[in-house]
Design an enzyme around this catalytic site. Structure first.
Site, PDB file in Angstrom:
ATOM      1  N   ASP A  43      -1.055   4.418  -5.013  1.00  0.00           N
ATOM      2  CA  ASP A  43      -1.712   3.853  -3.630  1.00  0.00           C
ATOM      3  C   ASP A  43      -0.820   2.782  -2.782  1.00  0.00           C
ATOM      4  OD1 ASP A  43      -4.335   3.828  -1.701  1.00  0.00           O
ATOM      5  OD2 ASP A  43      -3.755   1.874  -2.413  1.00  0.00           O
TER       6      ASP A  43
ATOM      7  N   HIS B 246       4.623  -1.161   9.998  1.00  0.00           N
ATOM      8  CA  HIS B 246       4.128   0.131  10.156  1.00  0.00           C
ATOM      9  C   HIS B 246       2.463  -0.176  10.246  1.00  0.00           C
ATOM     10  CE1 HIS B 246       2.753   4.180  10.482  1.00  0.00           C
ATOM     11  NE2 HIS B 246       2.047   4.111   9.561  1.00  0.00           N
TER      12      HIS B 246
ATOM     13  N   HIS C 201      -1.824  14.007   9.516  1.00  0.00           N
ATOM     14  CA  HIS C 201      -3.227  14.143   8.869  1.00  0.00           C
ATOM     15  C   HIS C 201      -3.722  15.414   9.136  1.00  0.00           C
ATOM     16  CE1 HIS C 201      -3.731  10.213   7.099  1.00  0.00           C
ATOM     17  NE2 HIS C 201      -3.220   9.576   8.537  1.00  0.00           N
TER      18      HIS C 201
ATOM     19  N   ARG D  24     -10.321  11.977   1.874  1.00  0.00           N
ATOM     20  CA  ARG D  24      -9.225  11.050   1.394  1.00  0.00           C
ATOM     21  C   ARG D  24      -9.996  10.021   0.819  1.00  0.00           C
ATOM     22  NH1 ARG D  24      -5.035   8.374  -0.567  1.00  0.00           N
ATOM     23  NH2 ARG D  24      -4.153   6.817   0.887  1.00  0.00           N
TER      24      ARG D  24
ATOM     25  N   ASP E 280       4.499  -2.618   5.603  1.00  0.00           N
ATOM     26  CA  ASP E 280       3.414  -2.200   6.344  1.00  0.00           C
ATOM     27  C   ASP E 280       2.093  -3.036   6.502  1.00  0.00           C
ATOM     28  OD1 ASP E 280       5.078   0.102   6.214  1.00  0.00           O
ATOM     29  OD2 ASP E 280       3.658   1.350   4.662  1.00  0.00           O
TER      30      ASP E 280
ATOM     31  N   TRP F  73      -7.501  -3.966   2.441  1.00  0.00           N
ATOM     32  CA  TRP F  73      -7.912  -2.851   1.540  1.00  0.00           C
ATOM     33  C   TRP F  73      -8.117  -3.095   0.255  1.00  0.00           C
ATOM     34  CZ3 TRP F  73      -3.746   1.104   3.976  1.00  0.00           C
ATOM     35  CH2 TRP F  73      -4.048   1.163   5.218  1.00  0.00           C
TER      36      TRP F  73
ATOM     37  N   ILE G 283       7.924   7.354   7.183  1.00  0.00           N
ATOM     38  CA  ILE G 283       7.005   6.087   7.157  1.00  0.00           C
ATOM     39  C   ILE G 283       7.180   5.505   5.759  1.00  0.00           C
ATOM     40  CG2 ILE G 283       4.759   5.067   7.448  1.00  0.00           C
ATOM     41  CD1 ILE G 283       6.226   5.922   9.869  1.00  0.00           C
TER      42      ILE G 283
END
Length: 861
Positions: free
Chosen positions: A549, A743, A797, A575, A659, A621, A491
């Site tokens: 990030d 994605h 994860h 996280r 993404d 975000w 990814i």
């Protein structure tokens, strides 16, 4: 000197991103508001029985600590470097600090049981003893071993599903329920934390997830047929709620808060009836307690409003008056029960802008005229979980911008100052400082860029679709890229090691030179590229070692963004993310990723994906400006990403992934608002890729790294000619096919599948494994998807390493509903949070499974 993308250095924030501003922690023109808020945190312990005059309330508070203390304690415990007692000590210290902070500010209704080691929905599952059978729990108090196995999985067991919490970037652990599950009280966390606060002399209001919302947020356990209704389990979980409520009463609690956020959704009559049934059953147990039912994130629809205001045994109702823009009108039209308290959420719990105190005070006075002063409580719109902890820790943030902000600690002060103002104790200095900050933000020249606004407005005249249908593009791309059936890829990110974090930190702090930084990052890229070649992955990535990030990295290179040092917010478990702040109009001064992508492509003959974050995800975000519609900001970001896509194309990068992990997350909770959102969100994605051709002018594994490609339009053609004249590779690969990927992860995508198709990407990779292949059901129901698709074949994860057999079985499930020529094989998400000791065997098994199935498919033909 090598020319690389500018990397944000905190000490240079104002000079790099905010021209003309001071880099000091406070600006001379705006010194007072934060200082006033510090002075206003004074001890003020108030009896929490019957409400007198206007009181204050906080729905919930961040758990992670001002410096991410919980994150580091959790990861130390998981790695075996500390004990359970060490973890519990950190947690207790954080809880005590939070309660004392609220009490010192004068908060009357201080929440307890909002702390969690991982997730509050998981805590509720544990409270109910609703542990899936695979974890081997046989009864008794549930400990860390079972708790964290459910959250994260372990070497042998997969984790429970994780998905987005409503329309936020927080993730919750989805309960798995069925008719055979036996419920019992398996955690006394709520009463223990209430007692813990009481020992400090602080009375709190214990918070529980309401029974109906818990069931509506759950899913059927594997193997349970759909006709089974989760709401039929209400009769089984209510006895546990009664037991917990009885414990709280026995401990001395006088109030309890039951969060029922699903009341803001479009519920049918049976779902609404479940609330009436649940609270009727609880009424006797709740007798002697004041009960607050809290809603948040959106307007409560009229039918739900009638239900919640009529619930038996309920003393108070909380409403989100920030994101519930029509709620005040609803209260005015339908009235409010005279025997209940109204908790008015006027301070935004989801964004970081300072409250407009004058506007909020007007709203509160309107409500006061409806319910009366003695029945009104000032509150946050939702839990402050979604905001950073304390603005005081931002010592490097530009002074003027800092005056526009309020983090969780400052929002506590805002709530209490509003309550005091309604009581006739208005702090004129605090309100004046707030008004000055509001005026500064509206008039600041750094907020508005006319050229950007005009360019974004012009986008509305076209739908920005690519000229060629996706099926034709895929045929051309396959001829050029010559990929095998079931092509493998990842990814984007590879493990972010301590070494990488140190290198980035030292470069930001000017402890190493640019040349040393570039050398280190290139060496890491080379290592990742070689590893993928050794694993025989088909389409490679550069591993993103230069990125902190996926949103912050781009925000640092775009105008209109500001950044914090300690503005962390919990995404899930340990996280945490540090969202950028979009304070003004957005534009791209120069290329952001071309240097690193071309460096990676020069190291291999296999295609490298250029990795970008899409406009909707950057928007969702980030902490977004609230002075213009979200779609206008999104279009501005889309233009910036479009420029980057075209520069990558000119540099010969054949595959680009944009993404849009947050596309589903941004979907409004109210169905009537969803079509408009999907229209502009999908349009924004198409803007980013509409300018590329089906073929690029050149593909060169050797591009001069020092060329910045800050070259629009026809100048790019000169660049291409220059590359050819200089003798770089110009064979039959010179006309390369250009492929767009996207994605998405950790949301329920089935109800927006047609919008995903409308994005017109060549390939979409999408989370699938942790949700038990839920995505595949949409294709079983007949939806035809003509582009490439890569449903994730394993959950990144979890520390669990899937076997080749497990992955092969998952791919076979996909082949049952998807064309083999369309299917890609990839993990669920990026690998940055995993260790190489986990990544290498998992990818080895993934490639082995793909190769085995290719052989089987070839034999079958």
């Amino acid at each position: 000197m090598l020319s690389v993308p500018t990397i944000y250095k905190p000490s240079l924030l104002s000079s790099v991103l905010l021209p003309g501003s001071s880099s000091s922690s406070s600006s001379p023109a705006f010194p007072s508001l934060l200082n006033l808020s510090r002075r206003l945190r004074r001890p003020s312990f108030i009896q929490i029985g019957r409400v007198r005059a206007v009181a204050s309330h906080i729905v919930g508070y961040p758990r992670i600590g001002p410096k991410r203390e919980l994150k580091f304690a959790l990861e130390s415990f998981w790695d075996g470097r500390s004990s359970a007692e060490d973890l519990e000590k950190v947690a207790k210290d954080l809880r005590m600090s939070i309660w004392k902070q609220m009490a010192d500010a004068g908060t009357k209704f201080i929440p307890s049981n909002t702390f969690s080691y991982y997730d509050h929905i998981l805590d509720t599952t544990v409270m109910l003893g609703a542990v899936p059978h695979r974890y081997g729990w046989t009864g008794g108090e549930i400990g860390f071993d079972v708790y964290f196995s459910m959250a994260r999985g372990d070497a042998t067991l997969p984790a429970m599903e994780m998905t987005k919490w409503f329309d936020t970037n927080y993730h919750y652990i989805v309960p798995e329920l069925g008719p055979d599950l036996k419920f019992s009280c398996a955690s006394h966390k709520a009463v223990n934390e209430y007692k813990e606060a009481k020992e400090l002399g602080i009375e709190t209001i214990p918070v529980l997830v309401g029974p109906v919302s818990y069931l509506l947020l759950s899913k059927l356990a594997e193997g349970i047929e759909k006709p089974f209704s989760l709401l039929s389990l209400l009769q089984k979980i209510i006895p546990v709620y009664k037991e917990v409520v009885s414990e709280l009463k026995a401990a001395g609690a006088t109030w309890v808060q039951l969060d029922e956020p699903t009341l803001v959704l479009d519920l049918d009559s049976d779902q609404l009836k479940a609330f009436t049934d649940a609270y009727t059953q609880l009424e006797e147990s709740l007798h002697g307690l004041n009960v607050l039912v809290e809603t948040y994130f959106a307007d409560v629809p009229a039918d739900a409003y009638r239900v919640v205001t009529g619930l038996r045994g309920v003393s108070a109702i909380g409403f989100d008056l920030v994101h519930g823009e029509k709620t005040l009108e609803l209260i005015q039209d339908l009235s409010f029960p005279s025997d209940k308290y109204l908790f008015a959420g006027v301070v935004d719990g989801r964004n970081i802008w300072a409250n407009d105190l004058s506007a909020s005070l007007r709203t509160l006075k309107t409500l006061e005229g409806i319910v009366g002063k003695d029945k009104l409580v000032v509150s946050t719109s939702c839990s402050l979980l979604h905001t950073p902890v304390d603005l005081v820790n931002e010592t490097k943030l530009d002074g003027e911008i800092k005056s526009w902000l309020a983090f969780a600690a400052q929002k506590i002060v805002e709530v209490n100052e509003l309550a005091k103002a309604l009581r006739g104790e208005k702090n004129e200095a605090f309100f004046s400082a707030n008004a000055a900050a509001q005026a500064s933000r509206k008039s600041s020249p750094r907020v508005n860029d006319k050229a950007v606004q005009e360019a974004a407005s012009a986008l509305r005249g076209s739908d920005h679709r690519r000229a060629t249908p996706v099926t034709s593009r895929l045929d051309a791309q396959q001829k050029k890229l010559n990929l095998p059936i079931l092509p493998t890829t990842t990814i984007g990110s590879f493990p972010q090691t301590r070494y990488l974090r140190r290198i980035r930190r030292e470069y930001k702090e000017s402890k190493i030179s640019e040349a040393e930084y570039v050398k280190a990052i290139k060496e890491e890229i080379s290592k990742v590229v070689r590893l993928q070649e050794e694993l025989d992955i088909d389409v490679l990535v550069h591993g993103e070692p230069e990125r902190n990030d996926m949103v912050e990295y781009f925000g640092e290179q775009l105008k209109g963004f500001a950044f914090t040092v300690n503005g962390w917010v919990q995404s899930y478990g340990s996280r945490c993310v540090k969202p950028p702040i979009i304070y003004g109009d957005v534009s791209r001064p120069k290329p952001m990723t071309v240097f690193w992508s071309t460096a990676a492509q020069s190291m291999t003959t296999r295609p490298i994906k250029g990795m970008l974050t899409g406009p909707v995800t950057i928007l969702s975000w980030s902490f977004v400006r609230n002075d213009q519609p979200r779609f206008e900001t999104c279009y501005q970001i889309a233009l910036a990403i479009k420029n980057e896509v075209e520069d990558l194309e000119a540099a010969g990068i054949p595959v680009i992934q944009i993404d849009e992990a947050a596309l589903r997350e941004g979907l409004p909770l109210c169905k009537s608002e969803q079509a408009f959102y999907l229209e502009w969100a999908v349009h924004a994605f198409r803007i980013t890729s509409c300018g590329v051709q089906d073929t690029t002018q050149i593909r060169s594994p050797r591009v001069f790294p020092s060329l910045r490609l800050n070259l629009p339009g026809c100048i790019r053609i000169l660049y291409v000619i220059l590359i050819m004249l200089l003798g770089l590779k110009s064979d039959s690969n010179a006309l390369n096919t250009f492929m767009i990927h996207t994605h998405m992860c950790y949301s329920n995508f089935n109800n927006i599948i047609h919008s995903i198709i409308d994005m017109d990407a060549d390939v979409v990779t999408i989370e699938n494994s942790r949700s038990a292949d839920k995505l595949l059901s949409v294709f079983r129901e007949g939806v035809r998807y003509h582009a490439g698709i890569g449903p994730g074949v394993y959950d990144i994860h979890s520390p669990r390493i899937p076997s080749a057999e497990d992955i092969g079985n998952r791919i076979n499930k996909m082949l049952a509903v998807l064309e083999k020529n369309a299917l890609w094989v990839n993990p669920d998400c990026g690998l940055k949070t995993r260790k190489y000791s986990e990544v290498i065997p998992a990818l080895t098994n993934m490639v082995a499974a793909a190769k085995l199935l290719r052989t089987q498919l070839a034999s079958a033909e």
